[in-house]
Design an enzyme around this catalytic site. Structure first.
Site, PDB file in Angstrom:
ATOM      1  N   SER A  53      45.642  39.782  37.181  1.00 21.26           N
ATOM      2  CA  SER A  53      44.327  40.395  37.349  1.00 21.26           C
ATOM      3  C   SER A  53      43.713  40.656  35.984  1.00 21.26           C
ATOM      4  CB  SER A  53      44.444  41.717  38.109  1.00 21.26           C
ATOM      5  OG  SER A  53      43.212  42.411  38.000  1.00 21.26           O
ATOM      6  N   HIS A  94      43.009  36.299  38.852  1.00 24.12           N
ATOM      7  CA  HIS A  94      42.420  37.171  39.873  1.00 24.12           C
ATOM      8  C   HIS A  94      41.300  37.984  39.216  1.00 24.12           C
ATOM      9  CE1 HIS A  94      42.663  39.618  43.591  1.00 24.12           C
ATOM     10  NE2 HIS A  94      42.475  40.665  42.808  1.00 24.12           N
ATOM     11  N   MET A 106      33.854  45.055  41.424  1.00 24.54           N
ATOM     12  CA  MET A 106      33.689  46.394  42.020  1.00 24.54           C
ATOM     13  C   MET A 106      32.256  46.876  41.839  1.00 24.54           C
ATOM     14  SD  MET A 106      37.053  48.234  40.541  1.00 24.54           S
ATOM     15  CE  MET A 106      38.652  47.418  40.492  1.00 24.54           C
ATOM     16  N   HIS A 111      37.968  38.568  44.011  1.00 23.33           N
ATOM     17  CA  HIS A 111      38.183  39.639  45.008  1.00 23.33           C
ATOM     18  C   HIS A 111      36.969  40.567  44.986  1.00 23.33           C
ATOM     19  CE1 HIS A 111      40.833  43.452  45.949  1.00 23.33           C
ATOM     20  NE2 HIS A 111      39.970  43.205  46.902  1.00 23.33           N
ATOM     21  N   MET A 140      46.019  44.835  50.575  1.00 18.86           N
ATOM     22  CA  MET A 140      46.036  45.757  49.434  1.00 18.86           C
ATOM     23  C   MET A 140      47.293  46.624  49.509  1.00 18.86           C
ATOM     24  SD  MET A 140      43.429  44.992  47.670  1.00 18.86           S
ATOM     25  CE  MET A 140      43.795  46.212  46.408  1.00 18.86           C
ATOM     26  N   PHE A 200      41.293  50.667  41.132  1.00 19.46           N
ATOM     27  CA  PHE A 200      41.857  50.845  39.793  1.00 19.46           C
ATOM     28  C   PHE A 200      43.166  50.076  39.649  1.00 19.46           C
ATOM     29  CE2 PHE A 200      39.359  54.504  40.961  1.00 19.46           C
ATOM     30  CZ  PHE A 200      38.531  54.676  39.859  1.00 19.46           C
ATOM     31  N   ASP A 212      48.177  42.769  46.486  1.00 20.28           N
ATOM     32  CA  ASP A 212      47.432  43.196  45.293  1.00 20.28           C
ATOM     33  C   ASP A 212      47.596  44.701  45.099  1.00 20.28           C
ATOM     34  OD1 ASP A 212      45.586  43.583  43.265  1.00 20.28           O
ATOM     35  OD2 ASP A 212      43.831  43.016  44.465  1.00 20.28           O
TER      36      ASP A 212
HETATM   37  C1  DX5 Z   1      42.736  47.118  42.404  1.00 21.24           C
HETATM   38  C2  DX5 Z   1      42.546  45.676  42.092  1.00 21.24           C
HETATM   39  C3  DX5 Z   1      43.757  45.019  41.564  1.00 21.24           C
HETATM   40  C4  DX5 Z   1      44.266  45.568  40.243  1.00 21.24           C
HETATM   41  C5  DX5 Z   1      45.751  45.461  40.289  1.00 21.24           C
HETATM   42  O1  DX5 Z   1      41.649  47.601  43.078  1.00 21.24           O
HETATM   43  O2  DX5 Z   1      42.160  44.975  43.256  1.00 21.24           O
HETATM   44  O3  DX5 Z   1      43.611  43.615  41.491  1.00 21.24           O
HETATM   45  O4  DX5 Z   1      43.777  44.890  39.129  1.00 21.24           O
HETATM   46  O5  DX5 Z   1      46.273  46.095  39.184  1.00 21.24           O
HETATM   47  P1  DX5 Z   1      47.817  46.429  39.038  1.00 21.24           P
HETATM   48  O6  DX5 Z   1      48.576  45.158  39.145  1.00 21.24           O
HETATM   49  O7  DX5 Z   1      47.886  47.068  37.685  1.00 21.24           O
HETATM   50  O8  DX5 Z   1      48.168  47.396  40.147  1.00 21.24           O
HETATM   51 ZN    ZN Z   2      42.193  42.715  43.278  1.00 22.67          ZN
END
Ligand code: DX5
Ligand code: ZN
Length: 217
Positions: A8, A33, A37, A66, A139, A145, A177
């Site tokens: 990501s 990825h 947001m 995403h 998720m 975050f 994710d």
């Molecule tokens: C969260 C995102 C993720 C995030 C994952 O809302 O959708 O893609 O970047 O981060 P890590 O791997 O640090 O949990």
């Molecule tokens: Zn994501």
């Protein structure tokens, strides 16, 4: 199914993004990825389609975009035209009629559509869309975050969705994710996931090449 790592870019170095994408490729990464947001659907802001558009000419990695945004039907076309390969939308982000229309729109533009569920949303909520998508994303944290703790209690949902997909759409990817690292990935694999998003774990790793091999084995 083949295991795929999708780092990501929320956790990459924003002043050196192109360098980080090139390094990803050198480390054997095949997908990136991209977390979008809007500050409404999730309590955070990140990137827009102009970033995806700028990424497209500088990397040939698969762009897994995403969308954590309300009413994705308004913006899907822009993300498709910007160069997304996969475009995933949240089932919670619009009415069933619009979710269906958005998935159809994405496919009509030559992009692979995906559907996402937040932690509190059950597998059944996306049952009607399973035959229409190329990827289902579960998720494993509340979206918004990076760096949050992996929710192991999402594993029954992952398992159930893999079983549901095997009946109606066996080629469909199942992605997880949030909080995925070298330890938690094993539970995800055991429950049938095959695409693994990792933000902080990948970009914080001291040996990214070994990390990639380990996740994809
Ligand atoms: C969260 C995102 C993720 C995030 C994952 O809302 O959708 O893609 O970047 O981060 P890590 O791997 O640090 O949990
Ligand atoms: Zn994501």
């Amino acid at each position: 199914m083949k295991n795929i790592l999708a780092p990501s870019i929320l956790s990459c170095d924003y002043m050196n993004m192109q360098r980080d994408f090139t390094e990803c490729k050198e480390n054997g990464v095949k997908w990136l990825h991209v977390d979008i947001m809007d500050g409404h659907f999730v309590p955070n802001l990140s990137f827009g389609y102009s970033l995806v558009k700028s990424m497209r000419p500088v990397t040939d990695l698969v762009l897994d975009v995403h969308l954590m945004i309300d009413t994705p039907i308004k913006y899907a076309e822009n993300f498709c035209k910007a160069g997304a390969d996969y475009l995933t939308i949240h089932v919670e982000a619009d009415t069933p009629e619009n979710i269906r229309k958005t998935l159809e729109l994405i496919r009509s533009l030559g992009v692979k559509p995906g559907i996402v569920v937040k932690p509190k949303t059950p597998a059944e909520a996306i049952e009607e869309y399973l035959p229409m998508v190329d990827m289902v994303l579960v998720m494993t944290v509340e979206p918004g975050f990076g760096g949050q703790k992996f929710m192991a209690d999402m594993m029954p949902k992952v398992k159930k969705l893999r079983e549901m997909l095997d009946k109606v759409n066996p080629e469909c990817h199942l992605e997880v994710d949030g909080g995925v690292d070298l330890v938690t990935v094993n539970e995800c694999k055991a429950n049938g996931a095959n695409v693994f998003v990792a933000g902080s774990a990948y970009f914080g790793s001291s040996d990214k090449k070994a990390f990639t091999v380990e996740i994809e084995k």
